[in-house]
Design a protein around this motif. Structure first.
Motif, mmCIF file in Angstrom:
data_model
loop_
_atom_site.group_PDB
_atom_site.id
_atom_site.type_symbol
_atom_site.label_atom_id
_atom_site.label_comp_id
_atom_site.label_asym_id
_atom_site.label_seq_id
_atom_site.Cartn_x
_atom_site.Cartn_y
_atom_site.Cartn_z
ATOM 1 N N LEU A 50 0.942 -1.023 0.027
ATOM 2 C CA LEU A 50 0.109 -0.075 -0.055
ATOM 3 C C LEU A 50 1.017 1.203 -0.038
ATOM 4 O O LEU A 50 1.995 1.226 0.318
ATOM 5 N N ASP A 51 0.258 2.464 -0.534
ATOM 6 C CA ASP A 51 1.292 3.550 -0.503
ATOM 7 C C ASP A 51 0.899 4.279 0.845
ATOM 8 O O ASP A 51 -0.241 4.067 1.569
ATOM 9 N N ARG A 52 1.656 5.285 1.174
ATOM 10 C CA ARG A 52 1.326 5.907 2.450
ATOM 11 C C ARG A 52 0.005 6.648 2.440
ATOM 12 O O ARG A 52 -0.777 6.574 3.515
ATOM 13 N N THR A 53 -0.559 7.406 1.370
ATOM 14 C CA THR A 53 -1.730 7.995 1.359
ATOM 15 C C THR A 53 -2.787 6.846 1.600
ATOM 16 O O THR A 53 -3.743 7.352 2.507
ATOM 17 N N ASP A 54 -2.847 5.838 1.044
ATOM 18 C CA ASP A 54 -4.009 4.997 1.456
ATOM 19 C C ASP A 54 -3.870 4.457 2.717
ATOM 20 O O ASP A 54 -4.759 4.074 3.373
ATOM 21 N N ILE A 55 -2.676 4.123 3.473
ATOM 22 C CA ILE A 55 -2.510 3.868 4.780
ATOM 23 C C ILE A 55 -3.017 4.723 5.664
ATOM 24 O O ILE A 55 -3.775 4.515 6.660
ATOM 25 N N HIS A 56 -2.986 6.429 5.345
ATOM 26 C CA HIS A 56 -3.508 7.267 6.237
ATOM 27 C C HIS A 56 -5.187 7.203 6.043
ATOM 28 O O HIS A 56 -5.901 7.522 7.040
ATOM 29 N N LEU A 57 -5.485 6.833 4.786
ATOM 30 C CA LEU A 57 -7.087 6.860 4.673
ATOM 31 C C LEU A 57 -7.748 5.720 5.346
ATOM 32 O O LEU A 57 -8.557 5.725 6.086
ATOM 33 N N LEU A 58 -6.799 4.553 5.460
ATOM 34 C CA LEU A 58 -7.301 3.396 6.427
ATOM 35 C C LEU A 58 -7.122 3.810 7.592
ATOM 36 O O LEU A 58 -8.125 3.407 8.453
ATOM 37 N N ARG A 59 -6.332 4.457 8.208
ATOM 38 C CA ARG A 59 -6.117 5.008 9.628
ATOM 39 C C ARG A 59 -7.372 5.916 9.964
ATOM 40 O O ARG A 59 -7.923 5.742 11.084
ATOM 41 N N GLN A 60 -7.864 6.721 9.158
ATOM 42 C CA GLN A 60 -9.007 7.673 9.355
ATOM 43 C C GLN A 60 -10.314 7.034 9.067
ATOM 44 O O GLN A 60 -11.527 7.410 9.521
ATOM 45 N N GLY A 61 -10.150 5.622 8.464
ATOM 46 C CA GLY A 61 -11.583 4.875 8.438
ATOM 47 C C GLY A 61 -12.375 5.486 7.105
ATOM 48 O O GLY A 61 -13.372 5.272 6.968
ATOM 49 N N THR A 62 -11.579 6.129 6.072
ATOM 50 C CA THR A 62 -12.434 6.700 4.970
ATOM 51 C C THR A 62 -12.264 5.976 3.995
ATOM 52 O O THR A 62 -12.687 6.246 2.730
ATOM 53 N N THR A 63 -11.578 4.672 3.874
ATOM 54 C CA THR A 63 -11.480 3.766 2.717
ATOM 55 C C THR A 63 -11.499 2.503 3.679
ATOM 56 O O THR A 63 -11.145 2.198 4.679
ATOM 57 N N ASP A 64 -11.443 1.494 2.788
ATOM 58 C CA ASP A 64 -11.227 0.097 3.281
ATOM 59 C C ASP A 64 -10.418 -0.793 2.061
ATOM 60 O O ASP A 64 -10.428 -0.425 0.911
ATOM 61 N N TYR A 65 -10.157 -1.929 2.544
ATOM 62 C CA TYR A 65 -9.229 -2.767 1.808
ATOM 63 C C TYR A 65 -9.823 -3.248 0.574
ATOM 64 O O TYR A 65 -9.387 -3.400 -0.405
ATOM 65 N N ILE A 66 -11.244 -3.649 0.460
ATOM 66 C CA ILE A 66 -12.228 -4.111 -0.529
ATOM 67 C C ILE A 66 -12.079 -2.830 -1.535
ATOM 68 O O ILE A 66 -11.820 -3.309 -2.862
ATOM 69 N N ARG A 67 -12.183 -1.721 -1.028
ATOM 70 C CA ARG A 67 -12.188 -0.607 -2.126
ATOM 71 C C ARG A 67 -10.874 -0.363 -2.849
ATOM 72 O O ARG A 67 -10.723 -0.223 -3.939
ATOM 73 N N LEU A 68 -9.759 -0.580 -1.964
ATOM 74 C CA LEU A 68 -8.523 -0.381 -2.498
ATOM 75 C C LEU A 68 -8.175 -1.567 -3.652
ATOM 76 O O LEU A 68 -7.549 -1.383 -4.633
ATOM 77 N N MET A 69 -8.594 -2.811 -3.325
ATOM 78 C CA MET A 69 -8.337 -3.852 -4.284
ATOM 79 C C MET A 69 -9.270 -3.723 -5.619
ATOM 80 O O MET A 69 -8.561 -3.897 -6.661
ATOM 81 N N HIS A 70 -10.362 -3.285 -5.157
ATOM 82 C CA HIS A 70 -11.109 -2.915 -6.487
ATOM 83 C C HIS A 70 -10.798 -1.889 -7.214
ATOM 84 O O HIS A 70 -10.944 -1.754 -8.653
ATOM 85 N N ALA A 71 -9.933 -0.810 -6.750
ATOM 86 C CA ALA A 71 -9.359 0.333 -7.452
ATOM 87 C C ALA A 71 -8.049 -0.073 -8.167
ATOM 88 O O ALA A 71 -7.461 0.825 -8.766
ATOM 89 N N GLY A 72 -7.645 -1.258 -7.789
ATOM 90 C CA GLY A 72 -6.464 -1.569 -8.474
ATOM 91 C C GLY A 72 -5.207 -1.162 -7.749
ATOM 92 O O GLY A 72 -4.094 -0.918 -8.286
ATOM 93 N N LYS A 73 -5.397 -0.796 -6.384
ATOM 94 C CA LYS A 73 -4.239 -0.175 -5.772
ATOM 95 C C LYS A 73 -3.311 -1.271 -4.923
ATOM 96 O O LYS A 73 -2.772 -0.694 -4.077
ATOM 97 N N VAL A 74 -3.867 -2.520 -5.011
ATOM 98 C CA VAL A 74 -3.140 -3.427 -4.123
ATOM 99 C C VAL A 74 -2.492 -4.506 -5.166
ATOM 100 O O VAL A 74 -2.938 -4.959 -6.000
ATOM 101 N N MET A 75 -1.260 -4.948 -4.906
ATOM 102 C CA MET A 75 -0.505 -5.521 -5.818
ATOM 103 C C MET A 75 -1.054 -6.978 -5.703
ATOM 104 O O MET A 75 -1.098 -7.523 -4.428
ATOM 105 N N SER A 76 -1.213 -7.856 -6.502
ATOM 106 C CA SER A 76 -1.677 -9.237 -6.621
ATOM 107 C C SER A 76 -0.656 -9.975 -6.142
ATOM 108 O O SER A 76 0.459 -9.907 -6.353
ATOM 109 N N ILE A 77 -0.894 -11.419 -5.508
ATOM 110 C CA ILE A 77 -0.226 -12.543 -5.189
ATOM 111 C C ILE A 77 0.956 -12.888 -6.422
ATOM 112 O O ILE A 77 1.864 -13.232 -6.453
#
Length: 432
Positions: A50-77
Motif C-alpha cells: 500500500l502507499d502512504r496515502t492509502d494507509i492514512h485513509l485506512l487510519r482515518q476510516g475513510t476507505t477499506d481494503y475491498i475498495r483499494l483492491m477494486h481500485a487496483g491499488k493492491v499488488m496481486s499475489i
C-alpha cells in the motif's frame, strides 16, 4: 538404497516500494514514539504493498481494503510471485532458460482467491503449465511447502518444482491500533527445487521436519474479512520454545550440533525473539542471518527472503538451518548445505563430510580431498586415507558417507567416531 539429491538451484525475493520507518507511525498518530518501537521489537523499517496515502485513509476510516483492491491499488499475489520469479531466473545455473516446472506450490496468509488456488494464478502469470496448488500453514508455509514438494519429488511426481510465499500482511492490519501494525510488513520469496540437476549448483535439501498443535489455533488469527490478532505473550513463548526444540531435533537426527552449522535462519517475528532463540541454541552471532530489523515480520516470506538475500554469501560445504513457526499452531525446520556458491569456490557433490576445526582451516588431507579431480576417488581409497589420518592422530577430521534418507553423519566404524569434546570444536564441510 540412495535417495535422490534435491537441490535448490535458485532463490528469489521481492520487496514492495513503500518504505515505512518508525517515524511514519509516530507522525501518523499510530504509535507514540518511534524509539519505543525499536526498543520493543528491534524493527526500524518495513515495506508495504500500500502507499502512504492509502494507509492514512485506512487510519482515518475513510476507505477499506475491498475498495483499494477494486481500485487496483493492491499488488496481486501473482504479480509479487512474478517479480520473485524474475530474480530466480537470473540466478539459475544455466544459459538455456529456466527449467520446466512440474510442480508449483504457493503459501500465503492473505490470498487473492478462495478459488482457484493462488498457485494456479501464479502459474498462469508465469506462463507455465504444471500441477499447482496451495499449502497454507501461515508463517510456516515455506518450510511446509518445501516438505510437501520434497516428498512429491522423491516419489517421482516430477523433476522440478517451485515454492512461492507472497505475503501482504499490511492488508489485514488495524492502523488505529499500534501493537500489530508496527511489526508486520509485506514481501515475497521463492525457490526452485530440482532432482539431481546436471549442474549441482545451489543448496542441497538434506532434511525437513514439520509439526503442529491445533490446541493453540486461536492464538494467532486472521478472520475472513477481519484483522490480524494474536495473544502476544503466549505467541512469543511458543515461538521461542518451538524454534529451539525443532532446531535441536533436526540437528540431533542428522548427527549434528549447533556448532556444525554455518548459518541459522529463523522466522522473522521480531529481533528480541530471534536474539533469545540464538542464545538458547548456543549459536554465535555470526551464525545468525536476519533482516527483521530492516524489513519487519513478513510472515511466511520472511525466512526464505533472508536466505535469498544472502544467496551469494553461501560457500561450498556451508550447512544452513531454517526454522519457522506460525499460526495453527505450526512449526517446521529444514536443513540445507551449499554445493557451489555463485561467488565462486570449488564445487562439491552429495556424499562425503569433513569436520574442520573452529578456525575453518582444513588440514592438508582435507585440502587434497576437496580437489574436484580427487572427489571421484573410489570409496576404498577414501577410507584408507581416513584410517591413516586417524591412526596418526594428527587431526580431528571425521569422514562418513551418506546413503540413508535420515542423513546420519556418523562413521560406519564407531571406534573412529569423534568424542563429544572433539565435536564441540568442529564445524562442517562436505566433499564427495
Amino acid at each position: 538404497m540412495n535417495t535422490p539429491s534435491i537441490v535448490v538451484t535458485a532463490m528469489g525475493h521481492f520487496v514492495p516500494q513503500t518504505r515505512l520507518d518508525n517515524n511514519f507511525f509516530s507522525e501518523s498518530d499510530i504509535a507514540a514514539d518511534s524509539q519505543w518501537i525499536a526498543d520493543r521489537t528491534g524493527i526500524q523499517t518495513r515495506y508495504s504493498v500500500l502507499d502512504r496515502t492509502d494507509i492514512h485513509l485506512l487510519r482515518q476510516g475513510t476507505t477499506d481494503y475491498i475498495r483499494l483492491m477494486h481500485a487496483g491499488k493492491v499488488m496481486s499475489i501473482a504479480a509479487m510471485a512474478n517479480q520473485t520469479w524474475a530474480v530466480m531466473r537470473e540466478r539459475l545455473p544455466r544459459t538455456g532458460g529456466p527449467p520446466r516446472l512440474d510442480l508449483l506450490i504457493s503459501g500465503t496468509s492473505i490470498p487473492d482467491w478462495g478459488a482457484p488456488a493462488n498457485a494456479c494464478m501464479i502459474a498462469r502469470e508465469l506462463g507455465v503449465n504444471c500441477t499447482a496448488f496451495d499449502v497454507n500453514a501461515a508463517c510456516s508455509s515455506f518450510v511446509v511447502g518445501v516438505h510437501v514438494l520434497r516428498s512429491m519429488l522423491m516419489s517421482g511426481s516430477g523433476r522440478c518444482g517451485a515454492v512461492f510465499t507472497c505475503e501482504r500482511l499490511s492488508m489485514c492490519l488495524n492502523y488505529a491500533e499500534y501493537s500489530n501494525c508496527v511489526l508486520l510488513g509485506d514481501g515475497a520469496a521463492g525457490a526452485v527445487f530440482e532432482v539431481a540437476p546436471s549442474t549441482p549448483q545451489g543448496l542441497e535439501l538434506l532434511d525437513t521436519i514439520i509439526a503442529s498443535d491445533p490446541s493453540g489455533a486461536n492464538l494467532v488469527t486472521i478472520p475472513v474479512g477481519g484483522m490480524f490478532a494474536q495473544h502476544g505473550r503466549a505467541v512469543q513463548k511458543f515461538a521461542i520454545t518451538k524454534t529451539v526444540e525443532i532446531t535441536e531435533a533436526l540437528l540431533q537426527r542428522n548427527g549434528l550440533t549447533a556448532r556444525d552449522i554455518r548459518y541459522f535462519i529463523s522466522h522473522q517475528a521480531n529481533l528480541r525473539m530471534l536474539t533469545s532463540v540464538v542464545s538458547r541454541l548456543g549459536l554465535h552471532p555470526e551464525q545468525h542471518l536476519y533482516n527483521v530489523d530492516s524489513h519487519g515480520n513478513r510472515g511466511a516470506a520472511g525466512a526464505p527472503m533472508v536466505m535469498s538475500m544472502h544467496w551469494d554469501r553461501f560457500a561450498p560445504g556451508d550447512l544452513i538451518v531454517m526454522a519457522v513457526v506460525g499460526a495453527g499452531l505450526t512449526w517446521g525446520a529444514a536443513l540445507f548445505r551449499c554445493l557451489y556458491s555463485a561467488g565462486g569456490g570449488k564445487q562439491i557433490s552429495p556424499g562425503w563430510m569433513i569436520r574442520m576445526d573452529s578456525t575453518g582451516v582444513a588440514s592438508p588431507l582435507s585440502r587434497i580431498l576437496l580437489d574436484p579431480d580427487l572427489q571421484r576417488m573410489s570409496s576404498p581409497v577414501v577410507r584408507a586415507l581416513f584410517a591413516l589420518s586417524y591412526l596418526c592422530k594428527s587431526s580431528r577430521y571425521v569422514w562418513s558417507s551418506q546413503t540413508t534418507p535420515r542423513r546420519k553423519w556418523t562413521s560406519s566404524h564407531t571406534s573412529m567416531a569423534p568424542s563429544s569434546s572433539q565435536c564441540a570444536r568442529t564445524s562442517t564441510c562436505f566433499v564427495r
